[in-house]
Structures are given as C-alpha cells and as structure tokens.
Design a protein around this motif. Structure first.
Motif: not given
Length: 238
Positions: A32-47, A75-78, A80-83
């Motif tokens: 986001s503007t001025g925010i960078a948050v890393a979400l490392l190694g999370m399962l898609h269902t936890g994002l 939201v169902r996350l299905e 590839m990662d880019d998708e």
C-alpha cells in the motif's frame, strides 16, 4: 503545475512494515502507500484473514478498511500464486479503486526486518538507477527523461537524479516519459521537481496519515535546474 496556493492533498497509510516468520513455501507481499508487508509461507486459506487484519489496522480510511475486509471474506483462493495475488488485489481495489493497495507474489526472497528492507531498497535503487530509467536526446535540442518503474528513496536516488539532469544540461525542451512509472517516494518527486519548477520553492502536496497528521512536500530549487523558458512535455498513461 501546482503552486502554494493550489493545495493538493493526498491520503496515505502509515509508514511501517510488519513481517511474519516463514512457515512453508510461497511468499506474498501486501503493498500500500508507504506500507510493505511480507506474508511469508502462508497457506492460501490463511491469506484472506491476515490481509483483512492488516487492512483494518493500517489502511488510512478506517470506514473503507471495513468494506475492503468484507470483500476479502470467504474468497476461494485457487490457481497459481500470481493468479491468487491478482484476485486479492482486485478484491481490495474494488471498494474505492485505490491502486496503491495491491498484493503481489514475491519472485525472490522477501525481507524479514527493517535492515533487510533497507538493503532491498538499496539494491533496487542501483538496479533501477533510482528510477531514472533512461536519459538522452531526441535531437540536439530536445532532451528525453524516462522515469520508471518507480523512484527510489531520496537518499538512494539523489545521485542518479543529479546525473540525469547533468546530461540534460543545455536542452531547449524536455520530454518526460512516466508512462511505465508506478509511483515512488514523495521526497524524490520533490527532488526531481526542484530541477523543473523554477527558482522559488513550490508546494507540491500534503500527505495525511491515518491519525490525521499531515506532512508537506515542497521543491528545493536545484542549482542545476532547467531554465524557466525550457518547455516540458510529460507523457502519461491512462
């Protein structure tokens, strides 16, 4: 062009970063503007839940934050990662079309602390020349400056900006191409404008954080700035 009498106010998120420890494969970053948050190694269902939590805690408009969080619920996350990153970005931007708020897949290692983040920005500033992608002349009198993909923090970009305008010294007209630019830091924008907007300081914008505190940004006219009579054409994308 904005003047001190033409106050341009922009709202942004808090300038901070939060990091999660890796628990498995796959890395995502929330930008986001001025925010960078890393979400490392999370399962898609936890994002979804983590993004909604970050949004509620930090997004500059609290009332919008709740609406954005609602759009992430269920939201169902299905795919590839880019998708998945694209789907989350679309959901988050759907409330108020804030293009500063987005999710992207990290293609390389993601920083896990402020020191690493500083090193990451420094490496990108070298790779991207601080945002000065190219500088040259279309003919003997016409300069061209391409700014992309984004401007680096000012202390990392200052040398690149100075070098670019040194090469543009003597031009009688200038074309600035920002069609592939994705933004950057307001301090560096002010630095660049100091080469363009004359001999008097110009008030560019105010950035207002979630608490309502404002930071003003003004030009600081550069000694090597372009003469006032040099016309400037700026190319932008839709």
């Amino acid at each position: 062009m904005p003047t001190a009498a033409q106050r341009d106010t922009a709202a942004v998120g808090e300038r901070s970063a939060h990091f999660l420890q890796p628990t498995g494969p796959g890395s995502f970053e929330l930008w986001s503007t001025g925010i960078a948050v890393a979400l490392l190694g999370m399962l898609h269902t936890g994002l979804n839940g983590r993004l909604a939590e970050i949004d509620r805690e930090q997004y500059v408009f609290p009332e919008m934050a709740e609406q954005i969080a609602d759009r992430l619920r269920g939201v169902r996350l299905e795919g590839m990662d880019d998708e998945i990153a694209g789907e989350l970005t679309a959901r988050m931007q759907s409330v108020n079309n804030d293009r500063h708020l987005r999710v992207r897949r990290a293609t390389a290692g993601v920083s896990d602390g402020s020191g690493d983040w500083e090193a990451h920005c420094a490496a990108e500033a070298i790779q991207n020349a601080g945002g000065m992608r190219s500088v040259g002349r279309l003919d003997s009198r016409t300069g061209l400056l391409e700014i992309a993909p984004y401007t680096s923090p000012v202390h990392m970009a200052e040398g690149h900006v100075a070098a670019a305008f040194a090469l543009l010294r003597g031009v009688e007209r200038l074309v600035i191409d920002v069609r592939e630019g994705r933004g950057g830091t307001p301090e560096t924008v002010a630095l660049i404008c100091g080469y363009l907007l004359g001999s008097r300081p110009i008030h560019l914008q105010d950035l207002i954080d979630r608490a309502g505190d404002a930071r003003q940004f003004w030009t600081s006219p550069a000694a090597a700035r372009l003469p006032d009579e040099v016309p400037i054409c700026v190319l932008t994308s839709a």
